[in-house]
Design a protein around this motif. Structure first.
Motif, PDB file in Angstrom:
ATOM      1  N   ASP A   3       0.834  -1.197   0.000  1.00 38.91           N
ATOM      2  CA  ASP A   3       0.000   0.000   0.000  1.00 38.91           C
ATOM      3  C   ASP A   3       0.871   1.249   0.000  1.00 38.91           C
ATOM      4  O   ASP A   3       1.910   1.305   0.660  1.00 38.91           O
ATOM      5  N   CYS A   4       0.445   2.265  -0.750  1.00 39.20           N
ATOM      6  CA  CYS A   4       1.169   3.527  -0.852  1.00 39.20           C
ATOM      7  C   CYS A   4       0.229   4.653  -0.424  1.00 39.20           C
ATOM      8  O   CYS A   4      -0.791   4.884  -1.072  1.00 39.20           O
ATOM      9  N   VAL A   5       0.526   5.309   0.685  1.00 42.19           N
ATOM     10  CA  VAL A   5      -0.326   6.378   1.196  1.00 42.19           C
ATOM     11  C   VAL A   5      -0.181   7.599   0.287  1.00 42.19           C
ATOM     12  O   VAL A   5       0.924   8.077   0.043  1.00 42.19           O
ATOM     13  N   CYS A  10      -6.423   8.822   1.928  1.00 37.55           N
ATOM     14  CA  CYS A  10      -6.521   7.697   0.995  1.00 37.55           C
ATOM     15  C   CYS A  10      -5.161   7.096   0.693  1.00 37.55           C
ATOM     16  O   CYS A  10      -4.117   7.697   0.958  1.00 37.55           O
ATOM     17  N   LYS A  11      -5.201   5.888   0.110  1.00 36.89           N
ATOM     18  CA  LYS A  11      -3.971   5.180  -0.241  1.00 36.89           C
ATOM     19  C   LYS A  11      -4.188   4.384  -1.515  1.00 36.89           C
ATOM     20  O   LYS A  11      -5.325   4.045  -1.882  1.00 36.89           O
ATOM     21  N   GLY A  20      -6.143   0.263  -7.049  1.00 36.78           N
ATOM     22  CA  GLY A  20      -7.184   1.263  -6.860  1.00 36.78           C
ATOM     23  C   GLY A  20      -6.874   2.117  -5.649  1.00 36.78           C
ATOM     24  O   GLY A  20      -5.857   1.939  -4.974  1.00 36.78           O
ATOM     25  N   ILE A  21      -7.772   3.050  -5.356  1.00 41.33           N
ATOM     26  CA  ILE A  21      -7.608   3.966  -4.238  1.00 41.33           C
ATOM     27  C   ILE A  21      -8.643   3.629  -3.177  1.00 41.33           C
ATOM     28  O   ILE A  21      -9.835   3.498  -3.481  1.00 41.33           O
ATOM     29  N   THR A  22      -8.195   3.485  -1.926  1.00 38.59           N
ATOM     30  CA  THR A  22      -9.106   3.208  -0.822  1.00 38.59           C
ATOM     31  C   THR A  22      -8.981   4.295   0.245  1.00 38.59           C
ATOM     32  O   THR A  22      -7.947   4.946   0.381  1.00 38.59           O
ATOM     33  N   GLU A 233     -13.257   1.168  -1.119  1.00 33.38           N
ATOM     34  CA  GLU A 233     -12.631   1.676  -2.334  1.00 33.38           C
ATOM     35  C   GLU A 233     -13.355   2.934  -2.793  1.00 33.38           C
ATOM     36  O   GLU A 233     -14.573   3.074  -2.653  1.00 33.38           O
ATOM     37  N   LEU A 234     -12.580   3.868  -3.353  1.00 29.62           N
ATOM     38  CA  LEU A 234     -13.114   5.121  -3.865  1.00 29.62           C
ATOM     39  C   LEU A 234     -13.287   5.005  -5.372  1.00 29.62           C
ATOM     40  O   LEU A 234     -12.343   4.666  -6.086  1.00 29.62           O
TER      41      LEU A 234
END
Length: 439
Positions: A3-5, A10-11, A20-22, A233-234
């Motif tokens: 995971d990449c913040v 969001c990350k 994806g972005i969560t 998820e966004l």
């Protein structure tokens, strides 16, 4: 994938839809989730070449602002590009290298100008942002699905490759990958396109939980429009119009983004936006499904939706594109007279017709009734917060005001302001403009 913040909200992570972005915190409607300047961005072709015509609306080629908004425009000494004083330094970071090619774009590459200019600008920005360039190369390309598109652009593509300065050149394989990445990942912004190193990872849903807005100069803001919990998820919305049929949305996504949408809305959602009245019971509706069953009498009645919608759209477009305003209005009213009772009240073509009539009807009172109808339709189809819905409410306020009903006008303006504030933020230029109508 680790995971990449991206921000405190969001990350970037690996999920059921791939990367994806969560969310990392609880989000509420209107909360700014992410803000990002474009790695590179370009205007639409019409704006790109607007400086060549005195009849065109004159805009800054960088921030896209109209002359009356940004002040007097200067013109490049060597081409037609015009820019405002605030954008001069940012513009010439890349324009000094692209300027010698602008007449090539005008004379030989029209039709593909925006996408190929964006490719050129990516290569220019690479010279001073190599880290960002590597992130662009890491985006999904779908190159195996874009062979026809790349082939159709090949003559212009080859011309560009031969003419760009040596310091920008890369090998042919990289050029093709870059073009595929651009075709797959560009976001439509007001009057143009942009490509983003992080925001490109927001996946699509036809029932999104975030809204993407352009705030000028290629920069976008992404705001929550629902209550969202950590690890949710966004999802953004890739299509041009929310109030549309599932088939049109799916076709647009398959053609432009190269995937088949199976989101919840496409699978279980607003099928009534394409439903026709059942001729057997005259009270239920036939929707697109396996059994072609009526929602009331449950009797099968297979309908050639494509053929009927094609005829209906043709009739609508004959009116919409008619240059004579009286004939335009009459043709649109004929669509309602001919098909109005055969379609579900939330049918997307009915929405198109009534939306047009709410803007063009000769009598303000008629326009008001049509506008009230599309606002009601939107409340049943749009998300709770959506800019298009706010725009219809804004128009409703104008119509009430023109008919000397200031109380109803203010109520509509305030409802529109809420929609804009949630989707765009309170300091967005469009929100500030709308706010000026509130007493």
């Amino acid at each position: 994938m680790v995971d990449c913040v991206l921000a405190e909200t969001c990350k970037l992570s690996q999920g059921p839809h791939g990367r994806g972005i969560t969310a990392t915190v609880d989000l509420f409607p209107g909360k700014l989730v992410y803000k990002e300047p474009a790695f590179a961005f370009v205007p639409f072709d019409g704006l790109l070449f607007s400086g060549l015509s005195s009849q065109s609306v004159q805009r800054c080629i960088h921030c896209f602002g109209k002359q009356e908004q940004v002040g007097d425009l200067s013109q490049c000494e060597d081409c037609w590009v015009k820019y405002c004083q605030n954008c001069e330094s940012d513009l010439f970071k890349y324009h000094s290298l692209e300027c010698p090619l602008m007449f090539v774009f005008y004379k030989y590459i029209q039709g593909n100008s925006s996408m190929l200019l964006l490719l050129l600008r990516v290569l220019i920005v690479k010279t001073y942002d190599s880290s960002g360039y590597e992130k662009i190369l890491g985006l999904q390309s779908n190159i195996d699905k874009l062979s026809e598109e790349i082939a159709s652009m090949r003559p212009a593509f080859d011309l560009l490759l031969n003419l760009i300065p040596n310091e920008l050149k890369v090998d042919m394989e990289t050029m093709e990958i870059l073009l595929a990445i651009i075709l797959t990942n560009t976001w439509s912004i007001d009057n143009g396109f942009g490509i983003y190193t992080k925001s490109s990872y927001f996946n699509h849903s036809c029932n999104p939980n975030v809204f993407v807005s352009h705030i000028g100069g290629g920069e976008i803001e992404i705001r929550a429009i629902n209550d969202i919990q950590p690890e949710d998820e966004l999802f953004a919305f890739y299509c041009k119009s929310f109030y549309n049929s599932r088939e049109n949305r799916r076709k647009y996504l398959a053609d432009s983004k190269k995937f088949n949408c199976n989101c919840e809305r496409c699978t279980n959602g607003d099928h009534f936006t394409t439903a026709w009245k059942c001729k057997k019971c005259d009270s239920g509706y036939i929707v697109r499904n396996e059994n072609w069953e009526c929602t009331m009498c449950v009797k099968g009645e297979k309908i050639d939706f494509d053929k009927m919608e094609s005829a209906l759209l043709s009739m609508y477009e004959d009116g919409f594109y008619n240059s004579d305003i009286e004939q335009k209005i009459q043709s649109l009213q004929n669509v309602l007279f001919t098909f109005g009772n055969q379609l579900h009240k939330h049918h997307y073509i009915l929405y198109k017709v009534k939306h047009s009539l709410s803007r063009w009807a000769e009598e303000r009172s008629d326009a008001l009734e049509f506008c009230k109808e599309i606002v009601d339709m939107g409340e049943n189809v749009y998300p709770k917060y959506w800019k298009e819905h706010g725009t219809n409410l804004f128009q409703l306020g104008h119509l009430y005001r023109s008919l000397d009903d200031p109380e109803q006008a203010q109520l509509s303006y305030k409802e529109a302001l809420l929609q804009y504030t949630i989707c765009l933020g309170k300091n967005h230029p469009e929100t500030l403009r709308l706010n000026s109508y509130i007493d």
